[in-house]
Design an enzyme around this catalytic site. Structure first.
Site, PDB file in Angstrom:
ATOM      1  N   GLY A   8       0.607  -0.965  -0.153  1.00  0.00           N
ATOM      2  CA  GLY A   8      -0.294   0.268  -0.064  1.00  0.00           C
ATOM      3  C   GLY A   8       0.723   1.294   0.058  1.00  0.00           C
ATOM      4  N   ALA A   9       1.581   1.131  -0.141  1.00  0.00           N
ATOM      5  CA  ALA A   9       2.755   2.774   0.003  1.00  0.00           C
ATOM      6  C   ALA A   9       3.282   2.265  -1.266  1.00  0.00           C
ATOM      7  CB  ALA A   9       4.080   2.223   0.760  1.00  0.00           C
ATOM      8  N   GLY A  10       3.534   1.343  -2.619  1.00  0.00           N
ATOM      9  CA  GLY A  10       3.738   1.894  -3.798  1.00  0.00           C
ATOM     10  C   GLY A  10       2.479   2.761  -4.788  1.00  0.00           C
ATOM     11  N   PHE A  11       3.041   2.461  -5.970  1.00  0.00           N
ATOM     12  CA  PHE A  11       2.071   3.287  -6.817  1.00  0.00           C
ATOM     13  C   PHE A  11       0.756   3.516  -6.623  1.00  0.00           C
ATOM     14  CE2 PHE A  11       0.952   3.416 -11.129  1.00  0.00           C
ATOM     15  CZ  PHE A  11      -0.052   5.315 -11.268  1.00  0.00           C
ATOM     16  N   GLY A  13      -1.319   0.468  -5.332  1.00  0.00           N
ATOM     17  CA  GLY A  13      -1.325   0.297  -3.540  1.00  0.00           C
ATOM     18  C   GLY A  13      -1.967   1.701  -2.451  1.00  0.00           C
ATOM     19  N   THR A 133      -1.227  -8.667 -13.515  1.00  0.00           N
ATOM     20  CA  THR A 133      -1.014  -7.593 -15.025  1.00  0.00           C
ATOM     21  C   THR A 133      -0.751  -8.384 -15.853  1.00  0.00           C
ATOM     22  OG1 THR A 133       1.141  -7.106 -15.821  1.00  0.00           O
ATOM     23  CG2 THR A 133       1.609  -8.666 -14.699  1.00  0.00           C
ATOM     24  N   ASP A 134      -1.648  -7.397 -17.347  1.00  0.00           N
ATOM     25  CA  ASP A 134      -1.669  -8.152 -18.393  1.00  0.00           C
ATOM     26  C   ASP A 134       0.147  -8.528 -19.024  1.00  0.00           C
ATOM     27  OD1 ASP A 134       0.138  -5.850 -18.914  1.00  0.00           O
ATOM     28  OD2 ASP A 134      -1.417  -5.294 -20.449  1.00  0.00           O
ATOM     29  N   GLU A 135       0.973  -8.711 -18.004  1.00  0.00           N
ATOM     30  CA  GLU A 135       2.543  -9.105 -18.796  1.00  0.00           C
ATOM     31  C   GLU A 135       2.514 -10.535 -18.936  1.00  0.00           C
ATOM     32  OE1 GLU A 135       6.092  -6.872 -17.742  1.00  0.00           O
ATOM     33  OE2 GLU A 135       4.701  -5.007 -18.265  1.00  0.00           O
ATOM     34  N   TYR A 158       9.682 -10.733 -14.981  1.00  0.00           N
ATOM     35  CA  TYR A 158       8.682  -9.783 -13.658  1.00  0.00           C
ATOM     36  C   TYR A 158       7.644 -10.826 -14.616  1.00  0.00           C
ATOM     37  CZ  TYR A 158       5.087  -6.764 -13.236  1.00  0.00           C
ATOM     38  OH  TYR A 158       3.966  -6.277 -12.428  1.00  0.00           O
ATOM     39  N   LYS A 162       5.578 -13.028 -12.117  1.00  0.00           N
ATOM     40  CA  LYS A 162       4.172 -12.666 -11.721  1.00  0.00           C
ATOM     41  C   LYS A 162       3.230 -13.946 -12.159  1.00  0.00           C
ATOM     42  CE  LYS A 162       2.080  -9.313 -10.207  1.00  0.00           C
ATOM     43  NZ  LYS A 162       2.081  -8.654  -9.121  1.00  0.00           N
TER      44      LYS A 162
HETATM   45  P1  NAD Z   1       4.621  -0.350  -6.738  1.00  0.00           P
HETATM   46  O1  NAD Z   1       6.817  -1.100  -6.936  1.00  0.00           O
HETATM   47  O2  NAD Z   1       5.099   1.263  -6.664  1.00  0.00           O
HETATM   48  O3  NAD Z   1       5.105  -0.557  -5.442  1.00  0.00           O
HETATM   49  C1  NAD Z   1       5.284  -1.832  -4.900  1.00  0.00           C
HETATM   50  C2  NAD Z   1       5.063  -2.001  -3.561  1.00  0.00           C
HETATM   51  O4  NAD Z   1       5.110  -3.585  -3.105  1.00  0.00           O
HETATM   52  C3  NAD Z   1       6.192  -1.076  -2.337  1.00  0.00           C
HETATM   53  O5  NAD Z   1       5.496  -0.212  -1.482  1.00  0.00           O
HETATM   54  C4  NAD Z   1       6.787  -2.019  -1.986  1.00  0.00           C
HETATM   55  O6  NAD Z   1       6.979  -1.676  -0.606  1.00  0.00           O
HETATM   56  C5  NAD Z   1       6.188  -2.862  -1.226  1.00  0.00           C
HETATM   57  N1  NAD Z   1       6.795  -4.652  -1.536  1.00  0.00           N
HETATM   58  C6  NAD Z   1       7.958  -5.100  -2.369  1.00  0.00           C
HETATM   59  N2  NAD Z   1       8.163  -6.177  -2.092  1.00  0.00           N
HETATM   60  C7  NAD Z   1       8.041  -5.953  -0.748  1.00  0.00           C
HETATM   61  C8  NAD Z   1       7.007  -7.220   0.320  1.00  0.00           C
HETATM   62  N3  NAD Z   1       8.825  -8.648   0.040  1.00  0.00           N
HETATM   63  N4  NAD Z   1       7.339  -7.089   1.667  1.00  0.00           N
HETATM   64  C9  NAD Z   1       6.019  -6.388   1.632  1.00  0.00           C
HETATM   65  N5  NAD Z   1       6.313  -5.272   0.952  1.00  0.00           N
HETATM   66  C10 NAD Z   1       6.575  -5.034  -0.546  1.00  0.00           C
HETATM   67  O7  NAD Z   1       4.422  -0.995  -7.630  1.00  0.00           O
HETATM   68  P2  NAD Z   1       3.479  -0.673  -7.966  1.00  0.00           P
HETATM   69  O8  NAD Z   1       3.190  -0.592 -10.101  1.00  0.00           O
HETATM   70  O9  NAD Z   1       2.004   0.443  -7.456  1.00  0.00           O
HETATM   71  O10 NAD Z   1       2.219  -2.401  -8.823  1.00  0.00           O
HETATM   72  C11 NAD Z   1       1.731  -3.198  -7.818  1.00  0.00           C
HETATM   73  C12 NAD Z   1       1.086  -4.156  -7.856  1.00  0.00           C
HETATM   74  O11 NAD Z   1       0.008  -3.756  -9.288  1.00  0.00           O
HETATM   75  C13 NAD Z   1       2.468  -5.365  -7.805  1.00  0.00           C
HETATM   76  O12 NAD Z   1       1.835  -6.975  -7.881  1.00  0.00           O
HETATM   77  C14 NAD Z   1       1.942  -4.904 -10.022  1.00  0.00           C
HETATM   78  O13 NAD Z   1       2.414  -5.676 -10.492  1.00  0.00           O
HETATM   79  C15 NAD Z   1       0.283  -4.804 -10.214  1.00  0.00           C
HETATM   80  N6  NAD Z   1       0.284  -3.913 -11.662  1.00  0.00           N
HETATM   81  C16 NAD Z   1       1.623  -2.850 -11.559  1.00  0.00           C
HETATM   82  C17 NAD Z   1       0.694  -2.240 -12.731  1.00  0.00           C
HETATM   83  C18 NAD Z   1       1.633  -0.864 -13.271  1.00  0.00           C
HETATM   84  O14 NAD Z   1       0.920  -0.164 -14.515  1.00  0.00           O
HETATM   85  N7  NAD Z   1       2.372  -0.645 -12.722  1.00  0.00           N
HETATM   86  C19 NAD Z   1      -0.114  -2.746 -13.616  1.00  0.00           C
HETATM   87  C20 NAD Z   1      -0.382  -4.585 -13.266  1.00  0.00           C
HETATM   88  C21 NAD Z   1      -0.618  -4.427 -12.370  1.00  0.00           C
HETATM   89  O1  DAU Z   2       1.595  -3.697 -18.551  1.00  0.00           O
HETATM   90  C1  DAU Z   2       1.558  -3.564 -17.031  1.00  0.00           C
HETATM   91  C2  DAU Z   2       2.901  -3.689 -16.973  1.00  0.00           C
HETATM   92  O2  DAU Z   2       3.296  -2.102 -17.016  1.00  0.00           O
HETATM   93  C3  DAU Z   2       2.906  -3.530 -15.150  1.00  0.00           C
HETATM   94  O3  DAU Z   2       2.577  -4.883 -14.987  1.00  0.00           O
HETATM   95  C4  DAU Z   2       4.476  -2.959 -14.905  1.00  0.00           C
HETATM   96  O4  DAU Z   2       4.399  -3.228 -13.095  1.00  0.00           O
HETATM   97  C5  DAU Z   2       4.707  -1.953 -15.144  1.00  0.00           C
HETATM   98  O5  DAU Z   2       5.916  -1.755 -14.582  1.00  0.00           O
HETATM   99  C6  DAU Z   2       3.806  -1.891 -16.654  1.00  0.00           C
HETATM  100  O6  DAU Z   2       4.776  -2.813 -17.755  1.00  0.00           O
HETATM  101  P1  DAU Z   2       6.409  -1.731 -18.397  1.00  0.00           P
HETATM  102  O7  DAU Z   2       7.365  -2.735 -18.554  1.00  0.00           O
HETATM  103  O8  DAU Z   2       5.072  -1.853 -19.436  1.00  0.00           O
HETATM  104  O9  DAU Z   2       6.106  -0.450 -18.198  1.00  0.00           O
HETATM  105  P2  DAU Z   2       7.694   0.775 -18.359  1.00  0.00           P
HETATM  106  O10 DAU Z   2       6.928   1.901 -17.653  1.00  0.00           O
HETATM  107  O11 DAU Z   2       9.097  -0.010 -17.840  1.00  0.00           O
HETATM  108  O12 DAU Z   2       8.423   0.722 -19.997  1.00  0.00           O
HETATM  109  C7  DAU Z   2       7.007   1.493 -20.815  1.00  0.00           C
HETATM  110  C8  DAU Z   2       7.054   1.614 -21.855  1.00  0.00           C
HETATM  111  O13 DAU Z   2       7.456   1.903 -23.080  1.00  0.00           O
HETATM  112  C9  DAU Z   2       7.771   0.280 -22.209  1.00  0.00           C
HETATM  113  O14 DAU Z   2       7.667  -0.525 -23.569  1.00  0.00           O
HETATM  114  C10 DAU Z   2       9.772   0.261 -22.518  1.00  0.00           C
HETATM  115  C11 DAU Z   2       9.395   1.160 -23.254  1.00  0.00           C
HETATM  116  N1  DAU Z   2      10.632   2.676 -22.444  1.00  0.00           N
HETATM  117  C12 DAU Z   2      10.240   2.633 -21.009  1.00  0.00           C
HETATM  118  C13 DAU Z   2      11.255   2.950 -19.872  1.00  0.00           C
HETATM  119  C14 DAU Z   2      11.271   3.683 -18.290  1.00  0.00           C
HETATM  120  C15 DAU Z   2      10.738   3.329 -23.093  1.00  0.00           C
HETATM  121  O15 DAU Z   2      10.867   3.842 -23.983  1.00  0.00           O
HETATM  122  N2  DAU Z   2      11.757   4.371 -21.962  1.00  0.00           N
HETATM  123  C16 DAU Z   2      12.432   3.794 -20.937  1.00  0.00           C
HETATM  124  O16 DAU Z   2      13.049   4.763 -20.976  1.00  0.00           O
END
Ligand code: NAD
Ligand code: DAU
Length: 351
Positions: A8-11, A13, A133-135, A158, A162
C-alpha cells in the site's frame, strides 16, 4: 469492513489505500516492506485517519503475516506487494522471485490458515484478491486483445514471476477452496508514480532538460489506465468478484510509446515552455531485451458483470498527470536526488 492491503505504499497500492480510507470508509491495514519503491509520503493525506494503520513487514515473513491476520482479522485481502519494474528484473531477478513468488506463497498460506478457522458465514464472505498484470499473457501482434482465457506466455523475469504467482493464487482456490479472485491490469499512470517508469521518467527528464530515452523505434504499444480507475476496479473486484475467477482491467487507451512521449512534450510546451520544443530531447536508445510489442486489454467481463468503467481517457489523464508532477516537486525531488536519478536500467553485456 476490514481490508488488509499489501504494497500500500507503492504507486497503485497508495491510490487504493486513499480510495479505501477516504471514499469507501473501510478499516485498512497497510502492510509494506518499504523497498526503494515504497513511500509513505504518498499516504500523507490519510496517515492520521482513524480507519488507517500501517505495518512495516515483509510478506515473505510468514510469522509476521500470521500475526497480522490474527490481530487484524481481515474480511478482504488485497495483495499488491511486488517488485514491479521490468528493467530491474532484467538486471537482477532475485528479489522478483523472492517477493512475487515466495512472498505470494507465504501470504496465501497465512490467509488459508486464518480462513480455515473462521465461522461458516465469515468464511464464505472472505475474499483474497491477487493483483496481477496483463504482461503474463506475453505479446500481441497488430490485432486482437488479451481476454481472461488467453494463454499465459510471459517474456520477462518480472512477468514470469507474476505468472507463477497467479498460478499459485488460483491453485489455492482450486485445492484448498480459499476464495481467491485474480485481476490482470494494463499499464497504469497518474500521480505518485515512481520515476523509473516511462511516463514519470519522461516528465521529469523533460523538466530538467535531459534526454528522453525511447527504447528501440518507439513503436511498442501499451494500453494506459489512470491509476484511480484501477483503484476503483480493484475494490469492485475484491468485493463483488466471483471466487476462482479472473478479471482483466484496462481503459481501451492504446498508444505507441513514441506518441506518449510526444504528447508529454507537447503538454510541457504549453504549461512549461522553454526556448525550444521539448521533443528535441527525444533520443532513440538500444531496445529492452525481450521487449513485448503490444499489450491491449479486453475489459468486457469486468464492465458487463461488475459494472465498472474507466472514467478517465488518456488525453485528460496525461494532462492531469503532467500538471501533478509540476505541482508536486516535494514528492519527487527526494526520490530523484536520493533513490533513483534516471540512469538506464535493464541492459546487460551482449545485448
Ligand atoms: P510499486 O513498485 O510502485 O509498489 C510495490 C510496493 O510493494 C512498494 O510499496 C514496496 O515497498 C512493496 N513491497 C515490495 N516487496 C515487498 C515485500 N516483500 N513485502 C512487503 N511489501 C513489499 O508497484 P505498483 O506499480 O504499485 O504495482 C502494484 C501491483 O500491481 C504489483 O503487484 C504489480 O505487479 C501490479 N500491476 C502494476 C501495474 C502498473 O502499471 N504499475 C499494472 C498491472 C499490475
Ligand atoms: O502492463 C502492465 C505493466 O506495466 C506492469 O505489470 C508493470 O509493473 C509496469 O511497470 C508496466 O510495465 P512496462 O514495462 O510496460 O512499463 P514501463 O514504464 O517500464 O515501460 C513502458 C514502455 O515504455 C515499454 O514499452 C518500455 C518503454 N520505455 C520504458 C522506459 C522506462 C522506454 O521506451 N523508455 C524508458 O526509459
Amino acid at each position: 469492513m476490514r481490508v488488509m492491503v499489501t504494497g500500500g505504499a507503492g504507486f497503485i497500492g497508495s491510490a487504493l489505500v486513499r480510495h479505501l480510507v477516504g471514499t469507501v470508509g473501510a478499516d485498512v491495514l497497510n502492510i509494506d516492506k518499504l523497498t526503494y519503491a515504497g513511500n509513505l509520503a504518498s499516504l500523507s493525506s490519510v496517515e492520521n485517519a482513524a480507519n488507517y494503520r500501517f505495518l512495516r513487514a515483509d510478506i515473505c515473513d510468514r510469522a509476521a503475516m500470521q500475526e497480522a491476520f490474527a490481530s487484524f482479522r481481515p474480511e478482504i485481502v488485497m495483495h499488491l506487494a511486488a517488485e514491479s519494474h521490468v528493467d530491474r528484473s532484467i538486471s537482477g531477478a532475485g528479489d522478483f522471485i523472492q517477493t512475487n513468488i515466495v512472498g505470494t506463497f507465504s501470504l496465501l498460506d497465512a490467509a488459508r490458515g486464518y480462513w480455515d478457522g473462521l465461522e461458516a458465514e465469515a468464511k464464505s464472505a472472505f475474499r483474497f484478491l491477487h493483483v496481477s498484470t496483463d504482461e503474463v499473457y506475453g505479446s500481441l501482434g497488430d490485432d486482437g486483445l488479451f481476454e481472461e482465457v488467453t494463454a499465459y506466455d510471459p517474456s520477462s523475469p518480472y512477468s514470469a514471476s507474476k505468472a507463477a504467482s497467479d498460478h499459485l493464487a488460483i491453485a489455492w482456490h482450486r485445492t484448498y477452496g480459499l476464495p481467491v479472485v485474480v485481476s490482470n491490469c494494463s499499464n497504469n499512470y497518474g500521480p505518485f508514480h515512481f520515476p523509473e517508469k516511462l511516463i514519470p521518467l519522461m516528465i521529469l527528464n523533460a523538466l530538467e532538460g535531459k534526454p528522453l530515452p525511447v527504447y528501440g523505434n518507439g513503436a511498442n504499444i501499451r494500453d494506459w489506465l489512470y491509476v484511480e480507475d484501477h483503484a476503483r476496479a480493484l475494490f469492485t473486484i475484491a468485493s463483488r468478484g466471483r471466487p476462482g475467477e479472473k478479471y482483466n482491467v484496462g481503459g481501451r487507451n492504446e498508444r505507441r510509446n513514441i506518441e506518449v512521449v510526444e504528447r508529454i512534450c507537447a503538454i510541457l510546451d504549453s504549461v512549461f515552455p522553454g526556448k525550444e520544443a521539448h521533443s528535441r530531447l527525444i533520443t532513440n536508445v538500444t531496445d529492452r531485451p525481450g521487449h513485448d510489442a503490444r499489450y491491449a486489454i479486453d475489459a468486457t467481463k469486468l464492465e458487463t458483470e461488475l459494472g465498472w468503467k474507466a472514467e478517465e481517457n488518456f488525453d485528460s489523464g496525461i494532462e492531469k498527470t503532467v500538471r501533478w508532477y509540476l505541482d508536486n516537486e516535494w514528492w519527487w525531488r527526494p526520490l530523484r536526488d536520493n533513490v533513483y536519478s534516471g540512469e538506464r536500467l535493464g541492459t546487460f553485456k551482449g545485448r
